[in-house]
Design an enzyme around this catalytic site. Structure first.
Site, PDB file in Angstrom:
ATOM      1  N   CYS A  26       0.846  -1.185   0.000  1.00 37.32           N
ATOM      2  CA  CYS A  26       0.000   0.000   0.000  1.00 37.32           C
ATOM      3  C   CYS A  26       0.887   1.242   0.000  1.00 37.32           C
ATOM      4  CB  CYS A  26      -0.928   0.000   1.214  1.00 37.32           C
ATOM      5  SG  CYS A  26      -2.109   1.363   1.217  1.00 37.32           S
ATOM      6  N   GLU A  37     -23.060   5.041   0.459  1.00 39.00           N
ATOM      7  CA  GLU A  37     -23.414   3.660   0.758  1.00 39.00           C
ATOM      8  C   GLU A  37     -22.280   2.710   0.395  1.00 39.00           C
ATOM      9  OE1 GLU A  37     -26.059   2.618   2.370  1.00 39.00           O
ATOM     10  OE2 GLU A  37     -26.716   4.696   2.601  1.00 39.00           O
TER      11      GLU A  37
END
Length: 444
Positions: free
Chosen positions: A95, A414
């Site tokens: 990452c 969402e």
């Protein structure tokens, strides 16, 4: 006589409702602005992760409070150690975003720049964490009492129990945050990283595009007449569609990177340029055994110790009290995160959120005896299960590109909520395995 009907309108009442709704919206906006101001004061910038989470200010506040506590507030570990541990954790998943972010913070905290040359340049005490970092990141169910003992009884380089607990919290926090970063396409190098020669995680095809998971317990399998519709908790999907989605996601990411690079070029000073050169270290410098990765968790009758049953060791009964005793107040902060993410206002039903949470724990070897896992297949579509497992278990895109979550009918908030659920469920699972190992060491 006055006749009242349900169709009659009351302008004053309607106006009051609109005002109340607007006040709530403004209140949430002010809350986000305040959180961003705090971030600017403490770090000098608002990072991309906070910007992504801003659609859920209640959760963002809890997340930032926990992150600030473990990285900057009182604790047994020096500040440079904390950020270096975060670098080690983020590097396990390649990452680059988090490796760069914590490298910069490591230097600001007074860390030795030579340590950023790679893991071999770090102090021996930090290098001792490499093994438990690797296990917790990829196969947390293997975390054993012996791992804890080897760190606490390592001669001159030994760790104290308080130091180790803080280190474990930082590792788990950053491992799970990697899932969020990749799930939201935040990592700046995501589109440029190629698949590793190792391919996808062993025992299943890309994104579980196999004909079902042979390791699913017999008790969880459905009747044969339903096999063609739902084969297991890890169903297959159309690979052509997935490849198209991945390609589209990568193209969009490249465009975002180009715009970000232009903005950074305008904002950076000479000092920042010099710091960034140091921060863009290759994540592979901070890891050993790069072939060690997620393995399909197998429930075997002859090995009951691998399965973590929540009825035997849970966060609420066991983990919370232990971690709060060994690392003051962190239990309350973590518990607030878990509660916040599951109580966020959402289009998702409580049953759906529970299915997502329990499915993540399922693929990481944690079982709820009082839960009917048939609900996972009933409530989660194939693509969603595919996405959840990829982000939770192997978000490292050098091994498997993350399939984007493309629910066209869903708001961005969402989709972010789903990624938050994945992150927090993953965090709790990792902590449970680590704390169970510590508990066994303490009673041995």
């Amino acid at each position: 006589m006055i006749i009242c009907t349900s169709k009659m309108e009351y302008p004053l009442i309607s106006q009051c409702k609109r005002v109340q709704k607007q006040v709530m919206v403004n209140s949430e906006k002010e809350r986000v602005s305040l959180l961003f101001m705090k971030a600017l004061v403490s770090r000098g910038s608002v990072d991309a992760v906070s910007q992504q989470m801003a659609s859920h200010p209640q959760y963002l506040e809890s997340f930032l409070r926990t992150q600030h506590y473990i990285l900057h507030m009182d604790g047994p570990l020096p500040l440079p150690y904390r950020h270096y541990i975060a670098i080690m954790a983020a590097a396990r998943y390649h990452c680059s975003y988090l490796v760069c972010l914590h490298s910069a913070q490591f230097l600001r905290a007074g860390g030795d720049p030579l340590w950023l040359q790679g893991l071999e340049a770090a102090p021996p005490r930090l290098r001792l964490l490499d093994h438990i970092n690797k296990v917790l990141a990829h196969q947390p169910w293997l975390t054993a009492c012996s791992h804890i003992q080897s760190l606490l009884k390592a001669g001159e380089q030994c760790w104290s129990l308080a130091e180790l607990v803080q280190a474990v919290v930082i590792l788990a926090h950053c491992h799970s945050l990697c899932s969020f970063v990749f799930g939201c396409d935040t990592d700046s190098d995501l589109a440029h990283l190629a698949k590793s020669p190792n391919g996808t995680p062993p025992t299943f095809c890309p994104f579980d595009a196999a004909n079902g998971n042979a390791n699913v317990p017999q008790s969880l399998r459905q009747p044969s007449e339903h096999i063609t519709r739902r084969r297991s908790l890890d169903s297959s999907c159309d690979m052509v569609c997935l490849k198209e989605r991945i390609q589209k996601s990568q193209e969009e990411q490249e465009k975002r990177e180009e715009r970000l690079l232009q903005a950074q070029t305008l904002q950076q000073t000479d000092v920042e340029d010099e710091e960034e050169m140091l921060c863009f270290a290759d994540p592979s410098r901070f890891i050993t055994d790069p072939d060690f990765c997620y393995q399909e968790f197998a429930r075997r009758d002859e090995d009951h110790l691998q399965v973590l049953r929540v009825q035997d060791y849970s966060w609420e009964v066991h983990g919370f009290s232990l971690i709060n005793r060994l690392y003051s107040d962190i239990g309350h902060l973590l518990d607030d995160r878990f509660r916040s993410v599951t109580s966020l206002p959402s289009l998702h039903s409580a049953d759906l959120k529970r299915a997502i949470w329990n499915y993540i724990h399922y693929v990481l070897g944690i079982r709820y005896d009082d839960y009917d896992y048939v609900e996972v297949n009933q409530l989660l579509e194939r693509d969603l299960k595919l996405y959840i497992k990829a982000v939770a278990c192997f978000p490292d895109v050098t091994k498997t590109p993350v399939c984007p979550l493309s629910w066209t009918l869903l708001k961005a908030s969402e989709r972010i909520h789903v990624n938050l659920l994945i992150m927090e469920a993953r965090l709790q699972a990792e902590l449970l395995y680590a704390l169970r190992a510590i508990t066994r060491y303490m009673i041995a």
